[in-house]
Design a protein around this motif. Sequence first.
Motif, PDB file in Angstrom:
ATOM      1  N   VAL A   1      -3.256   7.971  -5.762  1.00 20.59           N
ATOM      2  CA  VAL A   1      -2.647   7.132  -5.187  1.00 20.59           C
ATOM      3  C   VAL A   1      -2.901   5.978  -6.133  1.00 20.59           C
ATOM      4  O   VAL A   1      -1.922   5.062  -6.412  1.00 20.59           O
ATOM      5  CB  VAL A   1      -3.327   6.690  -3.929  1.00 20.59           C
ATOM      6  CG1 VAL A   1      -3.043   5.421  -3.321  1.00 20.59           C
ATOM      7  CG2 VAL A   1      -2.846   7.892  -2.963  1.00 20.59           C
ATOM      8  N   SER A   2      -4.027   5.807  -6.764  1.00 23.39           N
ATOM      9  CA  SER A   2      -4.480   4.886  -7.794  1.00 23.39           C
ATOM     10  C   SER A   2      -3.618   4.639  -8.950  1.00 23.39           C
ATOM     11  O   SER A   2      -2.983   3.731  -9.356  1.00 23.39           O
ATOM     12  CB  SER A   2      -5.931   5.000  -8.396  1.00 23.39           C
ATOM     13  OG  SER A   2      -6.077   3.878  -9.276  1.00 23.39           O
TER      14      SER A   2
ATOM     15  N   ALA B   1      -4.620   5.946   2.575  1.00 27.37           N
ATOM     16  CA  ALA B   1      -3.304   6.233   2.161  1.00 27.37           C
ATOM     17  C   ALA B   1      -3.331   7.354   1.687  1.00 27.37           C
ATOM     18  O   ALA B   1      -2.499   8.339   2.063  1.00 27.37           O
ATOM     19  CB  ALA B   1      -2.895   5.287   1.008  1.00 27.37           C
ATOM     20  N   GLY B   2      -4.025   8.118   0.848  1.00 27.94           N
ATOM     21  CA  GLY B   2      -4.291   9.265   0.472  1.00 27.94           C
ATOM     22  C   GLY B   2      -4.438  10.207   1.491  1.00 27.94           C
ATOM     23  O   GLY B   2      -3.901  11.475   1.434  1.00 27.94           O
ATOM     24  N   GLU B   3      -5.257   9.998   2.269  1.00 27.28           N
ATOM     25  CA  GLU B   3      -5.419  10.959   3.584  1.00 27.28           C
ATOM     26  C   GLU B   3      -4.247  10.989   4.443  1.00 27.28           C
ATOM     27  O   GLU B   3      -3.811  12.303   4.814  1.00 27.28           O
ATOM     28  CB  GLU B   3      -6.583  10.434   4.528  1.00 27.28           C
ATOM     29  CG  GLU B   3      -7.900  10.681   3.864  1.00 27.28           C
ATOM     30  CD  GLU B   3      -9.004   9.793   4.609  1.00 27.28           C
ATOM     31  OE1 GLU B   3      -8.645   9.094   5.802  1.00 27.28           O
ATOM     32  OE2 GLU B   3     -10.237  10.002   4.290  1.00 27.28           O
ATOM     33  N   MET B   4      -3.401  10.170   4.483  1.00 34.02           N
ATOM     34  CA  MET B   4      -2.100  10.118   5.253  1.00 34.02           C
ATOM     35  C   MET B   4      -1.040  11.107   4.717  1.00 34.02           C
ATOM     36  O   MET B   4      -0.271  11.483   4.909  1.00 34.02           O
ATOM     37  CB  MET B   4      -1.692   8.580   5.555  1.00 34.02           C
ATOM     38  CG  MET B   4      -2.414   7.649   6.311  1.00 34.02           C
ATOM     39  SD  MET B   4      -1.977   6.027   6.348  1.00 34.02           S
ATOM     40  CE  MET B   4      -0.251   6.147   6.935  1.00 34.02           C
TER      41      MET B   4
ATOM     42  N   GLY C   1     -11.062  -5.479   4.622  1.00 33.51           N
ATOM     43  CA  GLY C   1     -10.914  -6.414   5.653  1.00 33.51           C
ATOM     44  C   GLY C   1     -11.991  -6.592   6.451  1.00 33.51           C
ATOM     45  O   GLY C   1     -13.089  -6.243   6.238  1.00 33.51           O
ATOM     46  N   PHE C   2     -11.493  -7.381   7.589  1.00 30.78           N
ATOM     47  CA  PHE C   2     -12.345  -7.951   8.552  1.00 30.78           C
ATOM     48  C   PHE C   2     -12.096  -7.471  10.156  1.00 30.78           C
ATOM     49  O   PHE C   2     -10.849  -7.389  10.317  1.00 30.78           O
ATOM     50  CB  PHE C   2     -12.771  -9.460   8.727  1.00 30.78           C
ATOM     51  CG  PHE C   2     -13.375  -9.934   7.416  1.00 30.78           C
ATOM     52  CD1 PHE C   2     -14.774  -9.941   7.245  1.00 30.78           C
ATOM     53  CD2 PHE C   2     -12.672 -10.301   6.495  1.00 30.78           C
ATOM     54  CE1 PHE C   2     -15.213 -10.498   6.025  1.00 30.78           C
ATOM     55  CE2 PHE C   2     -13.006 -10.521   5.179  1.00 30.78           C
ATOM     56  CZ  PHE C   2     -14.453 -10.813   5.202  1.00 30.78           C
ATOM     57  N   THR C   3     -12.979  -7.295  10.958  1.00 27.28           N
ATOM     58  CA  THR C   3     -12.434  -6.950  12.327  1.00 27.28           C
ATOM     59  C   THR C   3     -12.796  -8.289  13.208  1.00 27.28           C
ATOM     60  O   THR C   3     -13.980  -8.685  13.136  1.00 27.28           O
ATOM     61  CB  THR C   3     -13.235  -5.920  13.068  1.00 27.28           C
ATOM     62  OG1 THR C   3     -12.724  -4.563  12.111  1.00 27.28           O
ATOM     63  CG2 THR C   3     -12.554  -5.711  14.394  1.00 27.28           C
TER      64      THR C   3
ATOM     65  N   LEU D   1      -5.977  -1.958   4.179  1.00 25.48           N
ATOM     66  CA  LEU D   1      -5.432  -0.617   3.887  1.00 25.48           C
ATOM     67  C   LEU D   1      -6.456  -0.217   2.490  1.00 25.48           C
ATOM     68  O   LEU D   1      -6.191  -0.966   1.716  1.00 25.48           O
ATOM     69  CB  LEU D   1      -4.054  -0.513   3.662  1.00 25.48           C
ATOM     70  CG  LEU D   1      -3.558   1.029   3.350  1.00 25.48           C
ATOM     71  CD1 LEU D   1      -3.542   1.790   4.264  1.00 25.48           C
ATOM     72  CD2 LEU D   1      -2.011   0.533   2.965  1.00 25.48           C
ATOM     73  N   THR D   2      -6.741   0.949   2.423  1.00 23.85           N
ATOM     74  CA  THR D   2      -7.686   1.259   1.448  1.00 23.85           C
ATOM     75  C   THR D   2      -6.739   2.384   0.649  1.00 23.85           C
ATOM     76  O   THR D   2      -5.778   3.136   1.358  1.00 23.85           O
ATOM     77  CB  THR D   2      -8.964   1.802   1.510  1.00 23.85           C
ATOM     78  OG1 THR D   2      -8.786   3.133   2.370  1.00 23.85           O
ATOM     79  CG2 THR D   2      -9.800   0.650   2.285  1.00 23.85           C
TER      80      THR D   2
END
Length: 472
Positions: A376-377, A365-368, A401-403, A360-361
């Motif tokens: 947000v920061s 979060a800001g877009e949501m 993260g990774f997929t 989660l970046t």
Amino acid sequence: MPGNQQTLSTTLRQEQQLSARQLQSLELLNLPALELEERLTQELAANPLLEAEVQSEPVELPAQPEAPEKEDESTLDERAVENEEWADELPMPPGTGEAGFTNEENDFMLNSLSDAPTLQEQLFSELATCDATPEVRRLAEEIIGSIDDTGYFRSTPADLAMSENAELADAEAALKLVQSFDPPGVGCRDLAECLKLQLERTGELTPLYREILDHHLEEIARNHLPQLARTLRISLEELNRCLARLRRLNPYPGSALAPEHADFVMPEVSIVRGADGEYEVAPRRNGMPRLFLAERYLKLLETPDLPAADKAYLRDKLQQARELMRALDLRQSTIVRIAGVIVATQRDFLDNGVAALKPLTMKQAGEMLELHETTVSRAVANKYVETPQGIFPFKFFFTAGFTGEDGTSVSNRAVMEKIKELIDKENPAKPLSDEQLAQMLKAGGLAVARRTVAKYREGMNIPSSSLRRKHM
């Protein structure tokens, strides 16, 4: 053309300027709970239009409330509370002390202050009972004043003698005197001397220990134990026994008496599981005072014969109070909404722990929330959230993260947790290399490069495999 450039420059400059209200909102949003508490104390002392009342129970609000709308004067006036006793200072609810805290809370905070002696105080008290010449005592006082909180004397007798216009023999005697005080090891100039002083106090400073401490600490740090055992002509088993004894000594003898600066963590919100099994966000006031407008001064503003200067002063303070209350409402609303994003995106973490944390970046979060990433920061900086898995910094949840090969997203914190788990289970005599860890992660569906494993391992302060190896 020059006129167009000037117009463009003026327009950009005007757009970048923030109003005083916006600046205050951003400032309060950035403050952690403890600093906000101090700020409110200052505001209450400076503004007679503000009144405080402590709320002991957390406020129940929706998990993701909308930002508060602009309130008119009548709405804010309804928040005012009546108080029959008035004084020049800000009136407080009965039974409360400064900043709206109860007398019991103030007593607890005062009683929590430690009155234990500092390291220097204890050393000076020991010096007072010693039999020493006036010159040695004077130099010992200088040494004690120079000892840091870890118990180390970061100078030399030669430097002390020069700066104090004293004989070197007296400076050396003064240092030896201080080194005889408690705690054992105090007054040392380096790690080797620190450990030798402690062994000397217990009568364990053998030639072997002296040889190890004087000449071989670097080899120990590099974990070159088999080579060191051969150099010392002792068995590896005997060397391990010596090192085990050294590890039980205190490398920072002053730490037991050094002033402790405890980090008080005050979560802004709690994420709790409701009766229906779903998670929800509950704000926490942490004893923070709830602000109201003072009824007395609101009525005073309506007095026809109030001098113009007084009326202007009160109107200015009223405006400041309203803007502060709006900023506080917006601050709490923003933090609660961000916690709501954690609830929405991190159900697996809330159920199962760090290994299930999803990427989660702050931008996501800001877009949501339709907020800028920088907002947000600011909102999450130095703030904490209580979850069923424990108390975490808000920033803990914002990670790339990774997929995995199965398409599942895994945060880099979850990868770090897996690396730590693998290292905890390794054979201490044959620790896993970074390449082996990367291969094991790949076998588990996570393609993580060796250099990434090394970066995460170092970020967790875990030594390399060569330093983790236990020589038996």
